[in-house]
Design an enzyme around this catalytic site. Structure first.
Site: not given
Ligand code: GLY
Ligand code: MN
Ligand code: MN
Length: 437
Positions: A358, A240, A37, A257, A351, A405, A403, A385, A268, A381, A347
């Protein structure tokens, strides 16, 4: 902090202007259950915040420009002294009118019976369809109920539109005020990343680093705009990864990240840096490729450019870079055509960024990539990998994830990297590592 009433009013006026003969319905986000709950801390829906500043759950905003008397209606939780002892004050129907400027306000329990009357006279109905099937059904039922008045010559919605398209267009181009919020988010995020970089010694746990990030966000009055990724070594190859439970080891890289959300706008940012005193040759080679791709991509961000083009640029730079350092072999053109680079770069580059990490807004307009305009904000970004066990790959590269970003504002003559003061040059990262050792 709420937007000023005048800003919110202007946004609603613009929605109503664009709706013409249509009405719009914007529900609050549900209060998500965590377990049993116990709930997550409530985060209002960005669309509702953007148009009303109202941040309680169980609310619905109706914008009905055809309704001369009450074009802006809020359905909200009524005041309830007993519940307010537990959960804090509610605006109630009075507050919805007096504080939030609604022309009319009603208890949320009256939504189903009252909604049809606000849809009368509207020929179209715009809702962010498909987000909550239960709510979609309630809206369709109200639209059907509104049709009983058609016999008297009063129109009812027969055409439905996705409100996300309209609001996406509006939220895509950030105002000066919104850009200030994004700068505040970037600034808190810089402090957090710097603290994390200074603390990331061998033996420390990923969640101890996460704790520093969260502390920095909270110190700025913010919170994470998404669950931080703190990924040491091969964990960085899981896109992720959020377990954040492993111990940092000498010789590994740490990928973080994490972005702060301040006043409903989020940064981000990803940085990858050595846990020990410096990069190994293989790490440096791989990092250099990603950094070169990121630099080239950022240089390309300007009005008229497209995210498709920017992505193509990182694909090209990363593919050639991976060939140069011996991570891939073969012909660059063929690797790009057959998308073989996706084995290590799977990827997209960018975005939209704003109230949501996003953020909303179409990437294509009438089938064509959307040209960038001043005021749009996007991430850049790229990454590489290499899984821990990758067949036919030089072992030196295995288990490395990188990465980088940043958050980039499109300006009239190019761009402004909102997160540009967070170190990412190899020499700067190694200097931080050396100071830490
Ligand atoms: N942290 C989410 C992305 O980089 O899109
Ligand atoms: Mn991002
Ligand atoms: Mn990110």
């Amino acid at each position: 902090m709420h937007e000023e009433a005048a800003v919110l009013r202007a946004r609603r006026a613009e929605v109503m202007h664009r709706l013409g003969a249509g009405a719009a319905i914007i529900p609050a986000a549900p209060h998500a259950l965590r377990s049993g709950d116990s709930h997550h801390r409530y985060r209002p829906s960005s669309d509702l915040l953007f148009l009303t500043g109202f941040c309680e759950p169980e609310a619905v905003c109706v914008l009905a420009p055809q309704h001369a008397e009450h074009p802006f209606v809020l359905f909200v939780r009524p005041r309830d002294p007993e519940r307010e002892v537990w959960d804090g004050p509610r605006a109630g129907v009075e507050g919805a009118r007096e504080i939030f400027g609604a022309d009319a306000a009603f208890p949320i329990g009256e939504l189903d019976t009252r909604l049809p009357s606000f849809l009368r006279g509207a020929e179209e109905l715009h809702v962010a369809l498909g987000q909550d099937e239960d709510f979609d059904r309630r809206v369709l039922r109200a639209a059907r109920a509104a049709r009983v008045a058609e016999r008297k010559g009063i129109s009812a919605p027969r055409r439905f539109g996705d409100l996300a398209l309209l609001l996406g267009e509006m939220r895509l181009r950030k105002s000066e005020r919104e850009i200030l919020r994004l700068r505040a988010a970037a600034s808190a995020t810089r402090d957090a990343h710097l603290e994390a970089m200074r603390a990331a010694r061998p033996g420390v746990l990923e969640y101890e680093i996460e704790a520093l990030l969260l502390a920095a966000f909270r110190r700025h009055g913010g919170e994470p705009g998404y669950t931080p990724i703190v990924a040491a070594g091969a964990n960085a190859t899981v896109l992720h990864y959020v377990a954040n439970r492993a111990r940092l080891r000498d010789g590994e890289l740490l990928l973080i990240d994490a972005g702060a959300e301040i006043d409903w706008y989020t940064a981000d940012v990803t940085r990858t840096f050595p846990v020990g005193p410096g990069f190994s040759d293989a790490q440096k080679a791989l990092y250099g490729v990603v950094l070169a791709a990121q630099r080239a991509a950022i240089l390309a961000v300007r009005p008229g450019a497209t995210i498709e083009k920017i992505h193509a640029l990182t694909v090209e730079t990363i593919t050639r870079g991976m060939l140069d350092i011996g991570l891939l072999s073969g012909d660059a053109t063929e690797i790009i055509e057959k998308e073989l680079y996706k084995r290590f770069y799977m990827h997209r580059t960018s975005h939209w960024l704003g109230m949501d990490v996003h953020d909303v807004g179409g990437y294509f307009v009438r089938g064509q990539p959307r040209p960038l305009e001043p005021g749009m904000v996007l991430t850049v970004e790229p990454g590489i990998y290499v899984p821990e066990r990758a067949a036919e790959v030089d072992a030196r590269f295995c288990g490395i994830g990188v990465r980088i970003e940043d958050d980039v504002l499109v300006t009239a003559d190019g761009n402004d990297v909102l997160t540009g003061d967070i170190p990412k040059e190899i020499a700067d990262l190694e200097a931080i590592s050396a100071a830490r050792a």
